[in-house]
Design a protein around this motif. Structure first.
Motif, mmCIF file in Angstrom:
data_model
loop_
_atom_site.group_PDB
_atom_site.id
_atom_site.type_symbol
_atom_site.label_atom_id
_atom_site.label_comp_id
_atom_site.label_asym_id
_atom_site.label_seq_id
_atom_site.Cartn_x
_atom_site.Cartn_y
_atom_site.Cartn_z
ATOM 1 N N ASP A 5 9.617 7.778 -1.979
ATOM 2 C CA ASP A 5 8.526 7.988 -2.934
ATOM 3 C C ASP A 5 8.982 7.909 -4.386
ATOM 4 O O ASP A 5 8.351 8.486 -5.271
ATOM 5 C CB ASP A 5 7.881 9.367 -2.688
ATOM 6 C CG ASP A 5 7.529 9.584 -1.237
ATOM 7 O OD1 ASP A 5 6.851 8.717 -0.673
ATOM 8 O OD2 ASP A 5 7.951 10.607 -0.669
ATOM 9 N N ASN A 52 1.875 4.950 0.653
ATOM 10 C CA ASN A 52 1.584 5.958 1.675
ATOM 11 C C ASN A 52 1.260 7.286 0.994
ATOM 12 O O ASN A 52 2.117 7.893 0.348
ATOM 13 C CB ASN A 52 2.797 6.093 2.604
ATOM 14 C CG ASN A 52 2.505 7.010 3.783
ATOM 15 O OD1 ASN A 52 1.469 7.671 3.837
ATOM 16 N ND2 ASN A 52 3.431 7.037 4.728
ATOM 17 N N LYS A 89 0.838 -1.193 0.000
ATOM 18 C CA LYS A 89 0.000 0.000 0.000
ATOM 19 C C LYS A 89 0.875 1.246 0.000
ATOM 20 O O LYS A 89 1.783 1.387 0.814
ATOM 21 C CB LYS A 89 -0.919 0.009 1.232
ATOM 22 C CG LYS A 89 -1.956 1.118 1.207
ATOM 23 C CD LYS A 89 -2.917 0.986 2.384
ATOM 24 C CE LYS A 89 -3.961 2.096 2.343
ATOM 25 N NZ LYS A 89 -4.915 1.987 3.478
ATOM 26 N N SER A 117 0.947 10.077 2.188
ATOM 27 C CA SER A 117 1.696 11.231 2.682
ATOM 28 C C SER A 117 2.830 11.588 1.732
ATOM 29 O O SER A 117 3.355 12.710 1.766
ATOM 30 C CB SER A 117 2.262 10.950 4.081
ATOM 31 O OG SER A 117 3.197 9.873 4.041
#
Length: 393
Positions: free
Chosen positions: A332, A194, A192, A196
């Motif tokens: 990311d 994130n 999953k 953020s």
């Protein structure tokens, strides 16, 4: 269970990339036929390119986020299934609206394929082979430009445009079968994502600027490229059969440009990109002059130069944003990559729209001027990024 050779997995990815690369720009060669079939304007037909790009823009980050927990092989099979469905709908669309729906479905598959296929290519080989593996996977896109789009156009001209999409469906089916057999089951699952990370990405000035550079620098070409076939046929007055040959030559120049662009961007990325964008703007200016003069020799040279410089910037743009992600938001990188793919396509929509409005308001020969304006925006942003880098030294 016998281990699948990484080379065979990369072959499956390349076949899928060939199918996806062929469908992205197929309507460029088919646009005059689509206009005649549905009795629509050229700017309306341009939606087959711009809405496709918009679907990739939305699909890349959104579907990457939603499918983070899916098994990679299952996801790849699903992607190709969606791709085939979209092109089947396009092939047999009785109305222009349904043709657009089919294009959007295929574009969603395109977006997420580009997000995850690079990661899969890197996962199936040893760390020191990752760059070569990714390059091999992207060979499918290059071959699509050189062979797939002109061949699809040729099929449409000698039967009808519906059969061009059938051709792509067949390639997609081959890719689906190859994926089912040659992509291993136990690939790492990102899990999953994130959300953020979205805040980290979009509050970082350097990354955000790089995404805009990608968008404007890559998308500016499409104000003219979307309407390249109408320019060559209607303004420069090449025959339809000659245009197919020119598109093949254009694709060869794209392949050469991509290779040169990767080499030039290995060091000092931003100065290299600035020079590439300047050359691209000049090639668009030359195309405008050639179309205005209705000169076939100049039109041919301008098209080849456009092919050389149009996508030369892609390796540098990809490398630049990944380097920034590694530096500023290392958690990311996958999501930044997905947004960069979205950026590659978002201004295709704008470029195609700008070109459509120009062709509607004046003449298709003026569409390269719209592309020049968009590319100048990218050059301005690179100038700002270079100043920002210099201030931090």
């Amino acid at each position: 269970m016998k281990k699948i050779s990484p080379s065979l997995t990369l072959l499956a990815l390349a076949i899928n990339a060939f199918a996806i690369g062929s469908t992205e720009f197929i309507s460029v060669g088919l646009m005059p036929m689509i206009v005649n079939t549905f009795n629509i304007s050229l700017s309306q037909a341009g939606l087959t390119v711009s809405l496709y790009a918009l679907g990739v823009t939305v699909g890349a980050p959104l579907l990457t986020i939603l499918t983070g927990t899916w098994k990679r092989k299952t996801l790849m099979v699903s992607i190709m299934g969606l791709f085939i469905l979209g092109n089947l709908l396009s092939a047999f669309a009785p109305t222009f609206l349904l043709l657009l729906v089919g294009r959007v479905l295929a574009s969603l598959a395109h977006g997420i394929f580009m997000s995850i296929s690079t990661v899969i290519a890197a996962d199936v080989v040893r760390p020191e082979k990752r760059a070569s593996a990714i390059a091999l996977m992207f060979t499918g896109l290059t071959v699509a430009t050189v062979i797939g789009v002109p061949l699809g156009t040729f099929i449409g001209q000698h039967s009808n445009w519906h059969m061009s999409f059938v051709f792509i469906v067949v390639i997609g089916l081959i890719g689906l079968i190859a994926t089912s057999i040659l992509v291993p089951k136990g690939l790492p699952i990102p899990g999953k994502i994130n959300l953020s990370g979205l805040a980290r990405i979009f509050t970082n000035k350097s990354i955000l600027t790089s995404l805009f550079i990608t968008a404007f620098g890559y998308g500016g070409t499409f104000a003219a490229y979307t309407y390249l076939t109408p320019i060559l046929e209607g303004t420069v007055r090449f025959s339809a059969s000659t245009v197919v040959i020119i598109l093949v030559a254009y694709g060869v120049m794209v392949a050469i440009g991509n290779s040169l662009g990767g080499h030039l961007a290995n060091k000092n990325i931003l100065p290299a990109l600035q020079k590439m964008f300047a050359a691209l703007a000049l090639s668009l200016l030359f195309l405008f002059i050639s179309a205005s003069l209705a000169s076939q020799p100049l039109g041919l040279i301008a098209t080849l130069l456009l092919g050389l410089f149009a996508f030369m910037n892609v390796p540098g743009l990809q490398l630049y944003v990944v380097q920034l992600a590694e530096k500023f938001t290392p958690k990311d990188i996958t999501l930044v990559s997905a947004f960069n793919i979205a950026a590659f396509n978002i201004v295709i929509t704008l470029g195609s729209f700008v070109g459509g409005q120009i062709s509607k308001g004046s003449s298709v020969a003026f569409t390269p001027l719209g592309g020049i304006i968009i590319i100048l925006l990218a050059m301005f942003l690179i100038h700002l990024a270079q100043k920002d880098q210099a201030s931090k030294l």
